[in-house]
Scaffold this motif. Structure first.
Motif, PDB file in Angstrom:
ATOM      1  N   HIS A   1       0.831  -1.215   0.000  1.00 34.70           N
ATOM      2  CA  HIS A   1       0.000   0.000   0.000  1.00 34.70           C
ATOM      3  C   HIS A   1       0.866   1.267   0.000  1.00 34.70           C
ATOM      4  O   HIS A   1       0.527   2.246  -0.673  1.00 34.70           O
ATOM      5  N   GLN A   2       1.960   1.248   0.734  1.00 35.05           N
ATOM      6  CA  GLN A   2       2.868   2.396   0.737  1.00 35.05           C
ATOM      7  C   GLN A   2       3.476   2.607  -0.652  1.00 35.05           C
ATOM      8  O   GLN A   2       3.601   3.734  -1.119  1.00 35.05           O
TER       9      GLN A   2
ATOM     10  N   ARG B   1       0.942   4.283  -2.799  1.00 39.09           N
ATOM     11  CA  ARG B   1       0.833   5.714  -2.462  1.00 39.09           C
ATOM     12  C   ARG B   1       1.983   6.507  -3.079  1.00 39.09           C
ATOM     13  O   ARG B   1       1.773   7.569  -3.663  1.00 39.09           O
ATOM     14  N   GLN B   2       3.204   5.988  -2.927  1.00 40.35           N
ATOM     15  CA  GLN B   2       4.371   6.687  -3.450  1.00 40.35           C
ATOM     16  C   GLN B   2       4.330   6.819  -4.964  1.00 40.35           C
ATOM     17  O   GLN B   2       4.831   7.802  -5.522  1.00 40.35           O
TER      18      GLN B   2
ATOM     19  N   GLY C   1       1.587   7.166  -6.682  1.00 38.21           N
ATOM     20  CA  GLY C   1       0.393   7.920  -7.078  1.00 38.21           C
ATOM     21  C   GLY C   1      -0.707   7.028  -7.623  1.00 38.21           C
ATOM     22  O   GLY C   1      -1.638   7.514  -8.257  1.00 38.21           O
TER      23      GLY C   1
ATOM     24  N   TRP D   1      -2.473   4.799  -5.583  1.00 36.63           N
ATOM     25  CA  TRP D   1      -3.388   4.480  -4.479  1.00 36.63           C
ATOM     26  C   TRP D   1      -4.691   5.250  -4.602  1.00 36.63           C
ATOM     27  O   TRP D   1      -4.697   6.452  -4.830  1.00 36.63           O
TER      28      TRP D   1
ATOM     29  N   CYS E   1      -8.847  -3.449  -3.516  1.00 34.96           N
ATOM     30  CA  CYS E   1      -7.911  -2.337  -3.621  1.00 34.96           C
ATOM     31  C   CYS E   1      -8.232  -1.632  -4.935  1.00 34.96           C
ATOM     32  O   CYS E   1      -8.187  -2.246  -6.000  1.00 34.96           O
TER      33      CYS E   1
ATOM     34  N   ILE F   1      -7.149   1.105  -7.602  1.00 38.63           N
ATOM     35  CA  ILE F   1      -5.924   1.799  -8.009  1.00 38.63           C
ATOM     36  C   ILE F   1      -6.157   2.601  -9.283  1.00 38.63           C
ATOM     37  O   ILE F   1      -7.142   2.385  -9.987  1.00 38.63           O
TER      38      ILE F   1
END
Length: 118
Positions: free
Chosen positions: A33-34, A37-38, A40, A42, A82, A84
């Motif tokens: 998940h991190q 996010r990193q 872009g 997420w 999830c 995305i």
């Protein structure tokens, strides 16, 4: 960019993996998940309760029939999702592969209709 749904397909069973296995999967999911996010990519992710907790609403003439549980029984259930953003199916499949490795479960990758909002 498009939205893609990564569906975690979990076996229907009362047996849970050992606590240390679940802890490792949790750590791997946090890393995944991190990374989303990193990058872009997420949008949202979450686990689901078992199918026995669901309620199904079916239209019947001018009314709606409400029943407990899923419409059909199966050997697998939707265990989590999830959402995305990815530029194309290949990129979404790459994220799906990482999700499969993190969860140790099958992942279904399905595109949403239309384009993602920026």
């Amino acid at each position: 960019m498009k939205y893609y749904l990564l569906s975690v397909m979990q076996p229907v069973t009362d047996e849970l993996p050992a606590p240390e296995v679940l802890a490792e999967i949790g750590r791997d999911l946090d890393v995944f998940h991190q990374e989303l996010r990193q990058a872009g990519a997420w949008v949202f992710a979450g686990g689901l309760h078992g199918p026995e907790s669901s309620t199904v609403l079916r239209p019947r003439a001018d009314d709606v029939l409400i029943t407990d549980g899923p419409y059909a029984e199966g050997k697998e259930m939707l265990g989590g999702i999830c959402l995305i953003k990815a530029p194309d199916l290949d990129a979404a499949l790459a994220w799906g592969r990482k999700a499969a490795l993190a969860t140790t479960l099958p992942i279904e990758v399905r595109p949403f209709m239309g384009e993602a909002e920026d």
